[in-house]
Design a protein around this motif. Structure first.
Motif, PDB file in Angstrom:
ATOM      1  N   VAL A 221     -11.885  -2.067   2.337  1.00  0.00           N
ATOM      2  CA  VAL A 221     -12.386  -0.719   2.074  1.00  0.00           C
ATOM      3  C   VAL A 221     -13.151  -0.187   3.272  1.00  0.00           C
ATOM      4  CG1 VAL A 221     -13.967   0.625   0.633  1.00  0.00           C
ATOM      5  CG2 VAL A 221     -12.464  -1.061  -0.427  1.00  0.00           C
ATOM      6  N   ALA A 222     -13.970  -1.054   3.878  1.00  0.00           N
ATOM      7  CA  ALA A 222     -14.745  -0.643   5.048  1.00  0.00           C
ATOM      8  C   ALA A 222     -13.841  -0.246   6.203  1.00  0.00           C
ATOM      9  CB  ALA A 222     -15.679  -1.774   5.470  1.00  0.00           C
ATOM     10  N   MET A 223     -12.798  -1.023   6.452  1.00  0.00           N
ATOM     11  CA  MET A 223     -11.875  -0.696   7.535  1.00  0.00           C
ATOM     12  C   MET A 223     -11.184   0.635   7.280  1.00  0.00           C
ATOM     13  SD  MET A 223     -12.353  -3.045   9.695  1.00  0.00           S
ATOM     14  CE  MET A 223     -11.054  -2.585  10.816  1.00  0.00           C
ATOM     15  N   ALA A 224     -10.836   0.893   6.023  1.00  0.00           N
ATOM     16  CA  ALA A 224     -10.202   2.171   5.685  1.00  0.00           C
ATOM     17  C   ALA A 224     -11.163   3.334   5.927  1.00  0.00           C
ATOM     18  CB  ALA A 224      -9.728   2.153   4.242  1.00  0.00           C
ATOM     19  N   ILE A 225     -12.423   3.166   5.509  1.00  0.00           N
ATOM     20  CA  ILE A 225     -13.416   4.238   5.696  1.00  0.00           C
ATOM     21  C   ILE A 225     -13.672   4.472   7.185  1.00  0.00           C
ATOM     22  CG2 ILE A 225     -15.830   4.874   5.342  1.00  0.00           C
ATOM     23  CD1 ILE A 225     -15.715   3.468   2.652  1.00  0.00           C
ATOM     24  N   TYR A 226     -13.825   3.393   7.951  1.00  0.00           N
ATOM     25  CA  TYR A 226     -14.045   3.548   9.389  1.00  0.00           C
ATOM     26  C   TYR A 226     -12.838   4.203  10.054  1.00  0.00           C
ATOM     27  CZ  TYR A 226     -18.190   0.548   9.128  1.00  0.00           C
ATOM     28  OH  TYR A 226     -19.427   0.037   8.839  1.00  0.00           O
ATOM     29  N   GLY A 227     -11.636   3.846   9.604  1.00  0.00           N
ATOM     30  CA  GLY A 227     -10.432   4.456  10.167  1.00  0.00           C
ATOM     31  C   GLY A 227     -10.398   5.954   9.931  1.00  0.00           C
ATOM     32  N   VAL A 228     -10.711   6.361   8.692  1.00  0.00           N
ATOM     33  CA  VAL A 228     -10.769   7.792   8.378  1.00  0.00           C
ATOM     34  C   VAL A 228     -11.860   8.461   9.205  1.00  0.00           C
ATOM     35  CG1 VAL A 228     -11.272   9.467   6.562  1.00  0.00           C
ATOM     36  CG2 VAL A 228      -9.825   7.488   6.065  1.00  0.00           C
TER      37      VAL A 228
END
Length: 336
Positions: free
Chosen positions: A103-110
């Motif tokens: 989830v963190a990687m997805a948020i950072y990517g966005v």
């Protein structure tokens, strides 16, 4: 001057969070808090006019209207919103510890994509992302408030984030009416509000560390007389290789030493008929234990049942209650 001081305080808070990560395991949430507070510190630093001018001068002549410093400020607040959203996501039941990293990687990517769009296209888009992120963080924070050290820290941090969300909306409104800009990303009247928001976030991020330290200092001061008398009788409860590295650990060690010494003085677990069962009142029980601790050869008799913490009271709270009773019964001339 206040802008420099604000930046200094927020950077100090970021440093404190880095220290906590170095001492404890670097979990996804702890790293995210470091990133969030560091982003706020960057925004506070670039908000200083001298720093903003220096950054804008990096842009080639003829392009100063692009205001690079404003882009840095917006990007910093977007980074704050993304990193704090990672922490907020961990508080929702649908996110487990196992998938928090994903989830963190997805948020950072966005967040990275949003920063690129903001720098290349529209600052207003960036402030919209900050406002939306702030709303998510505030809603999550309000769901997790309670009267604990962590809960109070969350409340302060959430209040600062609410300020950020409101100010981001005001920035969007300012851009929509084409109001003149007097500083990087901030209207002149909004400077104090941004400073307050940054300080609240910084204080909220380190609140639990500061409160636990203060409480440990108060505890050490309160139990000092009781600790001194019990250690003088039973020095063996102190491990010679014991060297506490922090105030919190030293307080925990002294609580354990007092409990061990009281237990040894009571006979090491022997139940005495003369002692009788302890009363249900913790205060009455603590008064008798304190009197017995002061004069173990007197008329008061106590056994291990009296030494054990009453139901619902932690060993730390129980030792503090005994120490309070011990101090209250100490003559004033003896304290000095």
């Amino acid at each position: 001057m206040t802008l420099w001081l604000t930046a200094l305080l927020v950077w100090a808070a970021a440093g404190a969070r880095v220290g906590r990560v170095l001492v404890k395991p670097a979990t996804t949430a702890r790293v995210a808090i470091v990133v969030a507070v560091a982003a706020v510190a960057l925004a506070a630093t670039v908000a200083v006019p001298e720093i903003a001018v220096a950054i804008d001068n990096l842009v080639p002549r003829g392009l100063h209207d692009a205001m690079l410093s404003e882009g840095v400020v917006v990007s910093a607040w977007m980074t704050f919103a993304a990193a704090t959203s990672v922490v907020a996501s961990a508080a929702w039941p649908v996110v487990s510890r196992q998938n928090l990293r994903q989830v963190a990687m997805a948020i950072y990517g966005v967040g990275v994509i949003a920063v690129a769009i903001t720098l290349a296209w529209s600052r207003t888009f960036g402030w919209a992302v900050v406002a939306l992120g702030g709303i998510f963080i505030v809603v999550t924070g309000l769901r997790n408030l309670d009267w604990t050290a962590l809960g109070r820290g969350i409340a302060i941090y959430t209040a600062g984030t609410a300020f950020v969300a409101v100010l981001a909306v005001l920035q969007i409104r300012q851009a929509s009416i084409n109001a003149p800009r007097t500083a990087p990303g901030h209207a002149a009247w909004a400077w104090p509000a941004w400073e307050i928001a940054g300080l609240l976030i910084a204080f909220g991020a380190v609140w639990i560390v500061v409160e636990l330290w203060v409480r440990a200092r108060v505890l050490l001061r309160r139990i000092q007389p009781l600790h001194h008398i019990m250690i003088s009788r039973f020095p063996e409860v102190i491990a010679h290789e014991q060297a506490s590295s922090s105030t919190q650990l030293r307080a925990s060690d002294q609580v354990a030493q007092i409990m061990d010494a009281l237990y040894l003085q009571s006979g090491g677990g022997v139940e005495l008929i003369a002692a009788g069962p302890p009363p249900s009142s913790p205060v009455e029980r603590a008064d008798r234990v304190a009197e017995w601790a002061r004069n173990p050869l007197g008329e008061v008799v106590v056994d291990a049942r009296w030494i054990a913490p009453p139901e619902g009271i932690s060993p730390r709270g129980w030792v503090q209650t005994i120490a309070r009773a011990y101090e209250a019964s100490t003559p004033v001339h003896a304290r000095n």
